[in-house]
Scaffold this active site. Structure first.
Site, PDB file in Angstrom:
ATOM      1  N   GLU A  90       0.783  -1.004  -0.004  1.00  0.00           N
ATOM      2  CA  GLU A  90      -0.389   0.373  -0.252  1.00  0.00           C
ATOM      3  C   GLU A  90       0.581   1.291   0.384  1.00  0.00           C
ATOM      4  O   GLU A  90       2.503   1.876   0.752  1.00  0.00           O
ATOM      5  CB  GLU A  90      -0.979  -0.180   1.300  1.00  0.00           C
ATOM      6  CG  GLU A  90      -2.026  -1.950   0.794  1.00  0.00           C
ATOM      7  CD  GLU A  90      -2.968  -1.401   2.426  1.00  0.00           C
ATOM      8  OE1 GLU A  90      -3.785  -1.287   1.787  1.00  0.00           O
ATOM      9  OE2 GLU A  90      -2.205  -1.277   3.358  1.00  0.00           O
ATOM     10  N   CYS A 121       3.126   8.825   1.344  1.00  0.00           N
ATOM     11  CA  CYS A 121       4.351   7.752   1.778  1.00  0.00           C
ATOM     12  C   CYS A 121       4.841   6.252   0.617  1.00  0.00           C
ATOM     13  O   CYS A 121       3.096   5.604   0.987  1.00  0.00           O
ATOM     14  CB  CYS A 121       3.059   7.723   3.172  1.00  0.00           C
ATOM     15  SG  CYS A 121       3.954   6.384   4.747  1.00  0.00           S
ATOM     16  N   CYS A 128       6.183  -7.062   7.140  1.00  0.00           N
ATOM     17  CA  CYS A 128       7.544  -6.678   7.521  1.00  0.00           C
ATOM     18  C   CYS A 128       7.694  -7.746   8.638  1.00  0.00           C
ATOM     19  O   CYS A 128       6.902  -8.438   9.838  1.00  0.00           O
ATOM     20  CB  CYS A 128       6.887  -5.429   8.741  1.00  0.00           C
ATOM     21  SG  CYS A 128       8.792  -4.438   9.372  1.00  0.00           S
ATOM     22  N   CYS A 132       6.148  -5.022  15.400  1.00  0.00           N
ATOM     23  CA  CYS A 132       6.301  -4.460  16.553  1.00  0.00           C
ATOM     24  C   CYS A 132       4.741  -4.537  16.315  1.00  0.00           C
ATOM     25  O   CYS A 132       4.081  -4.628  15.787  1.00  0.00           O
ATOM     26  CB  CYS A 132       6.831  -3.470  16.375  1.00  0.00           C
ATOM     27  SG  CYS A 132       8.408  -2.359  15.877  1.00  0.00           S
ATOM     28  N   CYS A 135       1.876  -2.620  15.586  1.00  0.00           N
ATOM     29  CA  CYS A 135       1.728  -1.954  14.048  1.00  0.00           C
ATOM     30  C   CYS A 135       1.286  -3.478  12.787  1.00  0.00           C
ATOM     31  O   CYS A 135       1.443  -4.681  12.793  1.00  0.00           O
ATOM     32  CB  CYS A 135       3.464  -1.788  13.298  1.00  0.00           C
ATOM     33  SG  CYS A 135       3.282  -1.368  11.563  1.00  0.00           S
ATOM     34  N   CYS A 360      -0.700   5.847   9.536  1.00  0.00           N
ATOM     35  CA  CYS A 360       0.567   5.231  10.063  1.00  0.00           C
ATOM     36  C   CYS A 360      -0.173   3.715  11.044  1.00  0.00           C
ATOM     37  O   CYS A 360      -0.869   3.691  11.805  1.00  0.00           O
ATOM     38  CB  CYS A 360       1.096   5.897  11.660  1.00  0.00           C
ATOM     39  SG  CYS A 360       0.593   7.584  10.845  1.00  0.00           S
TER      40      CYS A 360
HETATM   41  N1  SAH Z   1       9.627   0.420   9.831  1.00  0.00           N
HETATM   42  C1  SAH Z   1       9.593   2.066   9.943  1.00  0.00           C
HETATM   43  C2  SAH Z   1       9.128   2.483   9.030  1.00  0.00           C
HETATM   44  C3  SAH Z   1       7.330   2.956   9.369  1.00  0.00           C
HETATM   45  S1  SAH Z   1       6.746   4.332   9.571  1.00  0.00           S
HETATM   46  C4  SAH Z   1       9.817   2.297  11.197  1.00  0.00           C
HETATM   47  O1  SAH Z   1       9.116   1.370  12.034  1.00  0.00           O
HETATM   48  O2  SAH Z   1      10.104   3.618  11.649  1.00  0.00           O
HETATM   49  C5  SAH Z   1       5.387   4.248  10.074  1.00  0.00           C
HETATM   50  C6  SAH Z   1       5.321   4.637  11.699  1.00  0.00           C
HETATM   51  O3  SAH Z   1       4.581   4.263  11.784  1.00  0.00           O
HETATM   52  C7  SAH Z   1       6.690   4.106  12.621  1.00  0.00           C
HETATM   53  O4  SAH Z   1       6.820   4.973  13.594  1.00  0.00           O
HETATM   54  C8  SAH Z   1       5.646   3.206  13.536  1.00  0.00           C
HETATM   55  O5  SAH Z   1       5.906   3.094  14.876  1.00  0.00           O
HETATM   56  C9  SAH Z   1       4.394   3.670  13.512  1.00  0.00           C
HETATM   57  N2  SAH Z   1       3.359   2.664  13.804  1.00  0.00           N
HETATM   58  C10 SAH Z   1       3.379   2.204  14.009  1.00  0.00           C
HETATM   59  N3  SAH Z   1       1.845   1.518  14.333  1.00  0.00           N
HETATM   60  C11 SAH Z   1       1.069   2.258  14.687  1.00  0.00           C
HETATM   61  C12 SAH Z   1       0.045   2.699  15.181  1.00  0.00           C
HETATM   62  N4  SAH Z   1      -0.682   1.319  14.843  1.00  0.00           N
HETATM   63  N5  SAH Z   1      -0.196   3.519  15.244  1.00  0.00           N
HETATM   64  C13 SAH Z   1       0.124   4.495  15.160  1.00  0.00           C
HETATM   65  N6  SAH Z   1       1.404   4.723  14.661  1.00  0.00           N
HETATM   66  C14 SAH Z   1       2.448   3.350  14.600  1.00  0.00           C
END
Ligand code: SAH
Length: 368
Positions: A90, A121, A128, A132, A135, A360
């Protein structure tokens, strides 16, 4: 037939030479591919008819296609992108109108003719592997890295999906699906396509790569793309808390990540610290104090990061969803107040595109 989309400038010059052509033909091809998004050799009218026919008989130009597009109520457009092997990622195109003073109003992109900016974006992996807990991209199976062409093409497709916004300033954030620095080669090669004035022509200062913080790879990125901004997904002020949501945090601790940032060339110390606020887990006053301790450590080494607090975006599928909940508005404001009062430039971001799961942490590339 070999696909030219994704080849670098140097590779296209080499290809021209292999065909017995002067090197400037390589640059012309580069422009056709990335500045103009041209996929049809027959329309490259600065080439002779015989050259066009020869190219078409030996090569093809193919990039991913938009399989589905969802328009959010707040101006974000989420594109479901199908790669050549059928896998899906996406991309989110976020338009924002600029008012007369040049500031951003944060509203949806303007109708015809108005100055408006586009932020794209992009995803760097299908799924991935880092998992985490908050996410969604980490909750679906990891399949593979994207190629440079597959990453850059997302910008092309987003520009086509939001043509008014694409006439304004363009920004690219590597904040879609995947961990960019598990795909450093693909990412740096895509950055070269985006930043080249004969390519997409997006100034590197308008590009930000977001990472969980893989120290060695931060060094490689800094060397390859010295003006690109780097965002670190910190999400906690101490390693123990961080390790609870981010398994990778148990392997690379903050001092190691900060050391990598300190070793970057001074030109790319445009650092953002990202911090997702998880209700009752990392958004309490003592969490803010811990974060400030880390920010002061960075500041002591000459890095003054921009702090980006992100409201947690929930999701439900795949079940059982994340073991977290959003915090209250008051807690978020209090947290922001503490960080700002300590002198750090900070913003509280309420993500765009939540209604179509484009915000995000909500990207998982599942067709509607
Ligand atoms: N893997 C990289 C790129 C992804 S960026 C990274 O972690 O930086 C996406 C951003 O959104 C990251 O800061 C991630 O931690 C954040 N993110 C992930 N899940 C989220 C959620 N459920 N709500 C808000 N932000 C989230």
């Amino acid at each position: 037939m070999e696909n030219l989309y994704g080849l670098s400038h140097a590779e296209l010059i080499q290809l021209a030479e292999d065909l017995g052509l002067p090197p400037y033909r390589g640059r012309q091809l580069f422009r056709h591919l990335y500045r103009h998004g041209q996929t049809d050799f027959s329309e490259m009218t600065d080439f002779s008819a015989s050259l066009r026919a020869e190219l078409a008989s030996r090569f093809r130009i193919a990039h991913p296609r938009v399989a589905e597009s969802s328009q959010s109520g707040d101006g974000a457009v989420k594109l479901l992108i199908e790669l050549e092997d059928g896998l899906l990622v996406e991309t989110v195109a976020i338009g924002s109108r600029r008012d007369a003073a040049g500031g951003k109003s944060g509203r949806a992109q303007g109708a015809g003719g108005e100055a408006s900016d586009l932020t794209v974006c992009v995803s760097t992996q299908v799924g991935c592997p880092l998992a985490c807990t908050f996410c969604r991209s980490g909750a679906i199976p990891f399949r593979r890295n994207l190629t440079a062409g597959e990453i850059a093409a997302q910008v092309l497709l987003a520009e086509r999906a939001a043509p008014e916004a694409a006439r304004g300033r363009r920004n690219v954030v590597y904040m879609g699906m995947g961990e960019p620095l598990l795909n450093t080669d693909g990412v740096t090669a895509s950055l070269a396509l985006l930043a080249d004035a004969d390519g997409f022509g997006i100034p590197p200062r308008r590009i930000t790569v977001s990472t969980v913080g893989l120290p060695e790879e931060i060094g490689r990125l800094g060397a390859a793309a010295p003006q690109v901004g780097i965002a670190i997904s910190l999400h906690a002020g101490d390693d123990e808390t961080r390790g609870r949501f981010m398994p990778i945090g148990r392997r690379h601790r903050m001092p190691e990540i900060f050391e990598a940032l300190e070793n970057l060339p001074p030109s790319n110390r445009r650092i953002t610290i990202e911090y997702v606020l998880l209700g009752g887990e990392n958004d309490r006053p003592r969490d803010a104090r811990e974060l400030l301790r880390q920010l002061r450590r960075l500041a002591a080494s000459g890095i003054r990061p921009h702090v980006n607090l992100i409201a947690f975006n929930p999701w439900e599928d795949p079940a059982p969803g994340p073991p977290h909940r959003p915090g209250t508005e008051e807690d978020a404001e209090r947290f922001l107040g503490k960080v700002s009062a300590a002198g750090f430039v900070s913003t509280l971001r309420r993500s765009r595109g939540r209604d179509v799961l484009a915000a995000c942490g909500q990207l998982a590339a599942t067709p509607a």
